[in-house]
Design a protein around this motif. Structure first.
Motif, PDB file in Angstrom:
ATOM      1  N   SER A  70      39.086  50.311  36.937  1.00 10.76           N
ATOM      2  CA  SER A  70      38.468  50.088  38.246  1.00 10.76           C
ATOM      3  C   SER A  70      38.535  48.632  38.679  1.00 10.76           C
ATOM      4  O   SER A  70      38.491  48.334  39.873  1.00 10.76           O
ATOM      5  CB  SER A  70      37.008  50.558  38.218  1.00 10.76           C
ATOM      6  OG  SER A  70      36.276  49.844  37.227  1.00 10.76           O
ATOM      7  N   PHE A  71      38.661  47.704  37.736  1.00  7.53           N
ATOM      8  CA  PHE A  71      38.793  46.280  38.048  1.00  7.53           C
ATOM      9  C   PHE A  71      39.809  45.660  37.102  1.00  7.53           C
ATOM     10  O   PHE A  71      40.888  45.265  37.502  1.00  7.53           O
ATOM     11  CB  PHE A  71      37.438  45.578  37.946  1.00  7.53           C
ATOM     12  CG  PHE A  71      37.461  44.159  38.453  1.00  7.53           C
ATOM     13  CD1 PHE A  71      37.303  43.884  39.797  1.00  7.53           C
ATOM     14  CD2 PHE A  71      37.645  43.095  37.582  1.00  7.53           C
ATOM     15  CE1 PHE A  71      37.323  42.570  40.274  1.00  7.53           C
ATOM     16  CE2 PHE A  71      37.662  41.784  38.043  1.00  7.53           C
ATOM     17  CZ  PHE A  71      37.513  41.517  39.391  1.00  7.53           C
ATOM     18  N   PHE A  72      39.453  45.571  35.835  1.00  7.83           N
ATOM     19  CA  PHE A  72      40.420  45.175  34.816  1.00  7.83           C
ATOM     20  C   PHE A  72      41.217  46.397  34.383  1.00  7.83           C
ATOM     21  O   PHE A  72      40.701  47.510  34.353  1.00  7.83           O
ATOM     22  CB  PHE A  72      39.710  44.584  33.595  1.00  7.83           C
ATOM     23  CG  PHE A  72      39.063  43.253  33.848  1.00  7.83           C
ATOM     24  CD1 PHE A  72      39.828  42.113  34.025  1.00  7.83           C
ATOM     25  CD2 PHE A  72      37.688  43.147  33.901  1.00  7.83           C
ATOM     26  CE1 PHE A  72      39.232  40.886  34.244  1.00  7.83           C
ATOM     27  CE2 PHE A  72      37.071  41.914  34.120  1.00  7.83           C
ATOM     28  CZ  PHE A  72      37.855  40.782  34.293  1.00  7.83           C
ATOM     29  N   ILE A 113      32.992  36.315  38.647  1.00  9.31           N
ATOM     30  CA  ILE A 113      34.320  36.906  38.740  1.00  9.31           C
ATOM     31  C   ILE A 113      34.553  37.647  40.047  1.00  9.31           C
ATOM     32  O   ILE A 113      35.684  37.943  40.403  1.00  9.31           O
ATOM     33  CB  ILE A 113      34.543  37.866  37.552  1.00  9.31           C
ATOM     34  CG1 ILE A 113      36.022  38.180  37.381  1.00  9.31           C
ATOM     35  CG2 ILE A 113      33.776  39.161  37.742  1.00  9.31           C
ATOM     36  CD1 ILE A 113      36.302  38.981  36.149  1.00  9.31           C
ATOM     37  N   SER A 114      33.516  37.945  40.778  1.00  8.48           N
ATOM     38  CA  SER A 114      33.656  38.813  41.945  1.00  8.48           C
ATOM     39  C   SER A 114      32.865  38.258  43.115  1.00  8.48           C
ATOM     40  O   SER A 114      32.169  37.257  43.018  1.00  8.48           O
ATOM     41  CB  SER A 114      33.165  40.227  41.605  1.00  8.48           C
ATOM     42  OG  SER A 114      31.755  40.271  41.568  1.00  8.48           O
ATOM     43  N   ASN A 115      32.995  38.942  44.230  1.00  6.49           N
ATOM     44  CA  ASN A 115      32.195  38.631  45.403  1.00  6.49           C
ATOM     45  C   ASN A 115      30.975  39.539  45.527  1.00  6.49           C
ATOM     46  O   ASN A 115      30.346  39.595  46.578  1.00  6.49           O
ATOM     47  CB  ASN A 115      33.046  38.747  46.671  1.00  6.49           C
ATOM     48  CG  ASN A 115      33.940  37.544  46.880  1.00  6.49           C
ATOM     49  OD1 ASN A 115      33.626  36.448  46.418  1.00  6.49           O
ATOM     50  ND2 ASN A 115      35.073  37.739  47.539  1.00  6.49           N
ATOM     51  N   ASN A 120      33.949  46.670  34.644  1.00  5.71           N
ATOM     52  CA  ASN A 120      34.557  47.918  35.106  1.00  5.71           C
ATOM     53  C   ASN A 120      33.501  48.987  35.384  1.00  5.71           C
ATOM     54  O   ASN A 120      33.604  49.742  36.361  1.00  5.71           O
ATOM     55  CB  ASN A 120      35.559  48.428  34.068  1.00  5.71           C
ATOM     56  CG  ASN A 120      36.930  47.819  34.235  1.00  5.71           C
ATOM     57  OD1 ASN A 120      37.056  46.669  34.664  1.00  5.71           O
ATOM     58  ND2 ASN A 120      37.967  48.544  33.888  1.00  5.71           N
ATOM     59  N   TYR A 121      32.477  49.057  34.549  1.00  4.62           N
ATOM     60  CA  TYR A 121      31.413  50.031  34.786  1.00  4.62           C
ATOM     61  C   TYR A 121      30.742  49.782  36.134  1.00  4.62           C
ATOM     62  O   TYR A 121      30.482  50.722  36.905  1.00  4.62           O
ATOM     63  CB  TYR A 121      30.355  49.956  33.689  1.00  4.62           C
ATOM     64  CG  TYR A 121      30.767  50.456  32.328  1.00  4.62           C
ATOM     65  CD1 TYR A 121      31.932  51.186  32.134  1.00  4.62           C
ATOM     66  CD2 TYR A 121      29.970  50.203  31.209  1.00  4.62           C
ATOM     67  CE1 TYR A 121      32.293  51.648  30.879  1.00  4.62           C
ATOM     68  CE2 TYR A 121      30.309  50.662  29.954  1.00  4.62           C
ATOM     69  CZ  TYR A 121      31.481  51.385  29.783  1.00  4.62           C
ATOM     70  OH  TYR A 121      31.822  51.834  28.540  1.00  4.62           O
ATOM     71  N   ILE A 122      30.448  48.519  36.409  1.00  3.62           N
ATOM     72  CA  ILE A 122      29.778  48.181  37.665  1.00  3.62           C
ATOM     73  C   ILE A 122      30.641  48.555  38.859  1.00  3.62           C
ATOM     74  O   ILE A 122      30.179  49.191  39.822  1.00  3.62           O
ATOM     75  CB  ILE A 122      29.428  46.682  37.711  1.00  3.62           C
ATOM     76  CG1 ILE A 122      28.468  46.309  36.577  1.00  3.62           C
ATOM     77  CG2 ILE A 122      28.834  46.299  39.070  1.00  3.62           C
ATOM     78  CD1 ILE A 122      27.158  47.023  36.601  1.00  3.62           C
ATOM     79  N   VAL A 123      31.906  48.157  38.813  1.00  2.00           N
ATOM     80  CA  VAL A 123      32.807  48.430  39.943  1.00  2.00           C
ATOM     81  C   VAL A 123      32.992  49.929  40.136  1.00  2.00           C
ATOM     82  O   VAL A 123      32.941  50.448  41.262  1.00  2.00           O
ATOM     83  CB  VAL A 123      34.150  47.723  39.736  1.00  2.00           C
ATOM     84  CG1 VAL A 123      35.152  48.132  40.817  1.00  2.00           C
ATOM     85  CG2 VAL A 123      33.966  46.201  39.741  1.00  2.00           C
TER      86      VAL A 123
END
Length: 269
Positions: free
Chosen positions: A191-193, A98-100, A261-264
């Motif tokens: 933070s993301f979603f 989902i991300s880079n 979201n936790y990671i971001v």
């Protein structure tokens, strides 16, 4: 971004995340993605601890270790390994997809809190903290890790006794800090979603109200969150069984959104 954790420098070379891809993934995450062959069930044999290279590696904390993986997911001292390794690998694959974010897909970490390699990984995960016990050395290392920029996720525990145990162990590490209830307005849920509600039920114990709690620098919710607790819940179980669609696509998708979201949040605060 350069983050100092416990005397070791953790370099996070994350590229910018792509919101357009995130919006698209909302349509395909879950059973359609699994049907496309994204995931496979993993054996419970340990995957190798990976050498540090600045990429995100899912890092699971081992405690009360008796040498080996859990023989039962309510195995007391072996509760740290619940959902391992499938949850760890599935979640890593989602973050990569989902991300880079540069993600290690060739392995995950299992580390004790007093292992200096913990400080190479700014985000750590603990399963079943209701069975966790610590000692002064481990608690001191956890305190240094959190106060110097680290973030810990507590997952898979329910009931008053497990909550009290988790709080008691954290008091050894951070005696002046306490957990604060989180509402959906907190930035970690955006933070993301853009998470709209926290009604993500426990996958196996429907009917008990889930709760989300944070521990903050100086006990101030306006400052950086150091720890998050998924109470009366088991987010990792959703990750583990997503290939089978065991718990349904909607709550499974929500569990992945929460983890992303936790990671971001942890990497940007």
């Amino acid at each position: 971004m350069v983050r100092q954790c416990g005397g070791a420098t953790v370099r996070s070379h994350w590229r910018r995340l792509r919101p357009a891809l995130a919006a698209f993934l909302l349509l395909v995450l879950g059973l359609p993605l699994v049907a496309a062959g994204q995931f496979r069930r993993q054996s419970r044999q340990a995957t190798p601890t990976v050498d540090y290279n600045s990429h995100f590696a899912f890092t699971r904390i081992r405690y009360n270790a008796g040498g080996g993986l859990a023989r039962g997911f309510r195995g007391g001292g072996d509760g740290w390994s619940h959902d391992y390794p499938t949850a760890d690998k599935n979640f890593s694959a989602i973050v990569d997809y989902i991300s880079n974010v540069r993600v290690r897909l060739d392995g995950t970490n299992i580390l004790d809190l007093d292992d200096p390699r913990v400080f190479e990984n700014p985000i750590i995960y603990m399963s079943e903290p209701g069975f966790w016990t610590t000692n002064p050395e481990e608690a001191g290392d956890l305190r240094a890790f959190l106060l110097k920029g680290g973030f810990i996720m507590f997952d898979d525990f329910e009931g008053d006794a497990m909550w009290r145990n988790m709080v008691a162990q954290m008091k050894v590490a951070l005696p002046d800090h306490y957990f604060i209830p989180l509402t959906v307005e907190h930035p970690i849920f955006h933070s993301f979603f853009n998470i709209q509600n926290l009604e993500i039920p426990h996958p196996m114990m429907r009917g008990i109200p889930p709760g989300f709690f944070g521990m903050f620098e100086k006990n101030d919710p306006r400052l950086r969150m150091m720890a998050v607790a998924n109470y009366n819940n088991d987010i990792g179980d959703y990750w583990e069984w997503s290939a089978e669609g065991l718990y349904g696509s909607d709550p499974t998708n929500d569990a992945y959104r929460l983890g992303v979201n936790y990671i971001v949040y942890a990497m940007t605060h």
